[in-house]
Enzyme design. Structure first.
Site, PDB file in Angstrom:
ATOM      1  N   GLU A  45       0.799  -1.303  -0.110  1.00 15.42           N
ATOM      2  CA  GLU A  45       0.115   0.134  -0.106  1.00 15.42           C
ATOM      3  C   GLU A  45       0.823   1.178  -0.022  1.00 15.42           C
ATOM      4  OE1 GLU A  45      -3.868   1.544   2.445  1.00 15.42           O
ATOM      5  OE2 GLU A  45      -2.701  -0.102   3.479  1.00 15.42           O
ATOM      6  N   LYS A 114      -9.169   3.297  -2.637  1.00 15.55           N
ATOM      7  CA  LYS A 114      -9.703   2.437  -1.371  1.00 15.55           C
ATOM      8  C   LYS A 114     -10.954   3.121  -1.040  1.00 15.55           C
ATOM      9  CE  LYS A 114      -7.461   1.013   2.991  1.00 15.55           C
ATOM     10  NZ  LYS A 114      -6.276   1.089   3.887  1.00 15.55           N
ATOM     11  N   CYS A 175      -6.073  -3.280   1.520  1.00 18.36           N
ATOM     12  CA  CYS A 175      -5.652  -3.274   3.187  1.00 18.36           C
ATOM     13  C   CYS A 175      -7.221  -3.607   3.721  1.00 18.36           C
ATOM     14  CB  CYS A 175      -4.966  -2.381   3.759  1.00 18.36           C
ATOM     15  SG  CYS A 175      -4.062  -2.512   5.393  1.00 18.36           S
ATOM     16  N   SER A 357      22.014  -2.282  33.322  1.00 18.57           N
ATOM     17  CA  SER A 357      21.995  -2.209  34.749  1.00 18.57           C
ATOM     18  C   SER A 357      22.170  -3.710  35.249  1.00 18.57           C
ATOM     19  CB  SER A 357      20.509  -1.750  35.359  1.00 18.57           C
ATOM     20  OG  SER A 357      19.417  -2.705  34.874  1.00 18.57           O
TER      21      SER A 357
END
Length: 720
Positions: A45, A114, A175, A357
């Site tokens: 896309e 779309k 999509c 750490s």
């Protein structure tokens, strides 16, 4: 008549507004598809400009440069005699649409906008795009002059149409249309469309890779046909990582798929299918045939082109495969590593700096960098010239070739244990041992002098010197003394990040890595602008529980015994004085809740959309075997109090790799206020009322039970 066709789907690592790079990757995918014999190529896309341009979609420059890239594609000899579609934004009648542009031999055949926008989670598409509302309708689109001069076309079809070739029919979803409750592939299939193309920008989350597979399989199982799904890969300049997974399915079966995570910028996936398999499958589904006979028509763009060769009987067709997914531990090992690689090579920096750490979080960040180094070395050894070129550019050494991950990690990653008088020997030892195991350039420094100097400045102004609670100070003094240590570590991190490569006689600087997990962000268990404040954070979207699982996986996979000591150690900030040389402070005790409970709170708050009252109502049943209703109520109230007073910290949260669906990052994903009424008076009263009601019901039930027992006793006595 031809019946077998070879189609190609492209997984591309595109980058926002990188029109040169995006064009290069598109052309490379077309070349690879052609070399394999494909006659159709699709891609992700908005692949021309990059998916995540966001407010750049408002700029006419973005639209102009997209057309310029399309012009390069139209005129490229490489694109001849192949049906191709690409993704780009297109303005039609002063409205911008997210489109696929289909072209063949310097002719634009169709611009397909779309139909359904995505507006949940990380997506805000309707902010920039409008969905095409005229279903099964097309209009004339007037081409820009620079395009019309090449194509010799004034107008082209724009809208909801399909492409009809000599041998088949092709339709499009973009999509979100696959995720929509009313997916267009059903109507297209009923109208005779045999190949559905879906170009996507779908991001990764832990344990979610199966969703695309299930949707694609379901689409072709119900309706038959071939479904070609193309997805982006890479960060695209964002917090999310697009996880590839492009695939091709036929009649309910997956034929092939791309990798979920990889350093490759271009991966082309192809399959050869037999169109007659689609036709016989559909004809055998009588419900499909009956519905198809009365299906409304789509506008068809008819072209004199065949996807199948004239003589294709010897072409082998693809067979179904099993799609084996990565485990969550593997997803953590590979996904954030690829995200870090994208960020590093595109930021122009020379490596990473990490305050180490010796705890679960910072160790996880270090091991993800090490995983990145492993993937880089593996890619170089497989002959990926682009990865090798990027490594040499990052390190400023045009002759360098990495030989093993530890050696590369020594050049890429600088780790530093920043100790104070409150630090234990155990954490210092664990940090040094892990650094030695992965090969990072490790340092140990003591920051007590810096802490004392800052406190003396405060004392010189006020005449007061704060003390820890264990030495007679109040809660405010105790917290301030912890925070100054944490914030000085951030200041020193940036100092060393800017100058360590200078000290090592190398150009550039280092990116500071954060290591606060998603649960600590949700609870606000971090100092604002402490060493959790960094340039990027590979674990900021991952829970403590998943990080422990990841560490155990790495321990076994890479045979690193030191990781076992890291996982079993109690999480601690080590910001309060030791007691007889031992830890007097643990994270879970400080937070007033466990990390496992935090994950539950996070999922209910975000994914189940629960406020305090709804959360209590759910947990009073879920935790009924562990806590009383009063204890559940107090835990829920404590969480929401902490959440409210610390929500402001999310406004400055370090950009993190998005991996968890309950991430509290308000910069993109979790759009909630950062200023709350911290006592939640109305909501907490609702919980108290429910508690009182439950107590009264329980008391009433108890009385009724006692009455029944007394009645039974009386009847029994009379009978006797």
């Amino acid at each position: 008549m031809g019946r077998k066709i070879t189609v190609a789907t492209s997984t591309l690592n595109q980058w926002v507004l990188d029109f040169d790079g995006n064009l290069e990757r598109i052309l490379e995918s077309i070349l690879e598809a052609k070399e394999i014999g494909a006659t159709y190529r699709t891609g992700p896309e908005l692949e021309i400009c990059g998916y995540s341009c966001e407010d750049h979609f408002y700029e006419s420059d973005t639209l102009l440069h997209s057309w310029e890239v399309l012009l390069e594609l139209l005129t490229a000899p490489l694109c001849e005699n192949m049906l191709i579609d690409v993704g780009m934004p297109v303005m039609h009648k002063n409205v911008v649409y997210n489109c696929r542009v289909v072209f063949l031999n310097q002719k634009i055949l169709l611009i397909r906008p779309k139909l359904v926008m995505c507006d949940d989670g990380n997506y805000r598409e309707t902010r920039w795009f409008t969905g095409w509302k005229k279903l099964r309708q097309i209009e004339d689109f007037h081409l820009p002059r620079m395009i019309a001069e090449v194509t010799r076309q004034t107008t082209v079809p724009f809208g909801d149409a399909v492409i009809s070739t000599r041998d088949t029919c092709i339709g499009y979803e973009i999509c979100e249309e696959l995720w929509s409750p009313y997916s267009t592939h059903i109507d297209q299939s009923l109208d005779g469309v045999e190949i559905i193309i879906n170009s996507s920008g779908s991001h990764t989350e832990l344990r979610k890779a199966y969703i695309v597979r299930d949707l694609v399989k379901s689409a072709t199982y119900k309706c038959g046909g071939c479904y070609i799904f193309s997805n982006m890969r890479g960060c695209d300049g964002q917090r999310v990582y697009y996880n590839g997974g492009s695939c091709i399915a036929l009649n309910g079966h997956i034929l092939t798929h791309a990798k979920q995570f990889a350093l490759q910028d271009v991966e082309v996936t192809t399959a050869t299918i037999d169109l007659e398999d689609i036709r016989s499958y559909r004809n055998s589904k009588r419900s499909f045939a009956i519905l198809g006979a009365s299906s409304p028509n789509y506008p068809r763009v008819v072209i004199d082109f065949s996807l199948s060769p004239e003589h294709d009987t010897t072409l082998p067709t693809a067979v179904p495969i099993d799609w084996v997914y990565l485990s969550p531990e593997e997803e953590i090992m590979q996904g954030p590593a690829c995200w870090l690689w994208d960020y590093l090579r595109r930021s122009g920096q020379g490596g990473f700096f990490l305050p180490l750490s010796g705890g679960v979080d910072s160790s996880s960040s270090a091991l993800i960098v090490y995983s990145m180094c492993r993937m880089v070395v593996e890619s170089v050894q497989k002959g990926d010239s682009k990865v090798l070129s990027d490594v040499r550019r990052i390190l400023g050494d045009g002759e360098y070739t990495p030989s093993n991950p530890n050696e590369l990690c020594n050049r890429i990653l600088v780790t530093c244990y920043m100790g104070t008088e409150n630090s234990s020997k155990e954490t210092k030892k664990r940090a040094a041992s892990l650094a030695a195991a992965i090969g990072s350039y490790h340092m140990y420094i003591t920051i007590d002098k810096a802490v004392t100097t800052v406190l003396e400045i405060f004392s010189s102004v006020t005449g007061l010197f704060p003390r820890f609670a264990s030495k007679g100070g109040c809660a405010r003094q105790n917290l301030a003394l912890q925070n100054i240590q944490a914030r000085l570590r951030m200041v020193l991190s940036y100092l060393f990040a800017q100058l360590m490569l200078w000290a090592r006689k190398r150009p550039g600087g280092l990116l500071v890595l954060g290591s606060a997990n998603v649960d600590e962000a949700l609870r606000g268990y971090m100092t604002k602008y402490d060493c959790s404040s960094a340039d990027i954070n590979p674990i900021g979207g991952i829970s403590k529980t998943d990080l422990r699982m990841f560490l155990n996986y790495v321990k076994d996979k890479l045979n690193m015994a030191i990781i076992g000591d890291i996982v079993t150690a109690a999480p601690t900030a080590e910001l309060e004085p030791l007691k007889d040389g031992a830890l007097a402070q643990t994270d879970e005790e400080d937070m007033g809740m466990t990390y496992a409970e935090l994950s539950v709170f996070g999922k209910l708050r975000k994914q189940e959309r629960c406020g305090p009252y709804s959360m209590f109502c759910k947990l009073v049943n879920t935790w009924s075997g562990v806590y009383t209703p009063d204890e559940v109520a107090e835990k829920v109230k404590h969480f929401f109090r902490c959440y409210a007073i610390n929500r402001h910290k999310m406004t400055v949260l370090t950009p993190s790799y998005h991996a968890e669906g309950y991430s509290p990052d308000d910069n993109r994903f979790d759009l909630r206020p950062f200023l709350y009424k911290a006592n939640w008076s109305w909501q907490f009263r609702a919980i108290d009322k429910q508690l009182n009601y439950q107590a009264s019901v329980k008391k009433s039930s108890s009385r009724q039970l006692n009455k029944k027992i007394d009645s039974i006793r009386i009847r029994t006595a009379v009978h006797v």
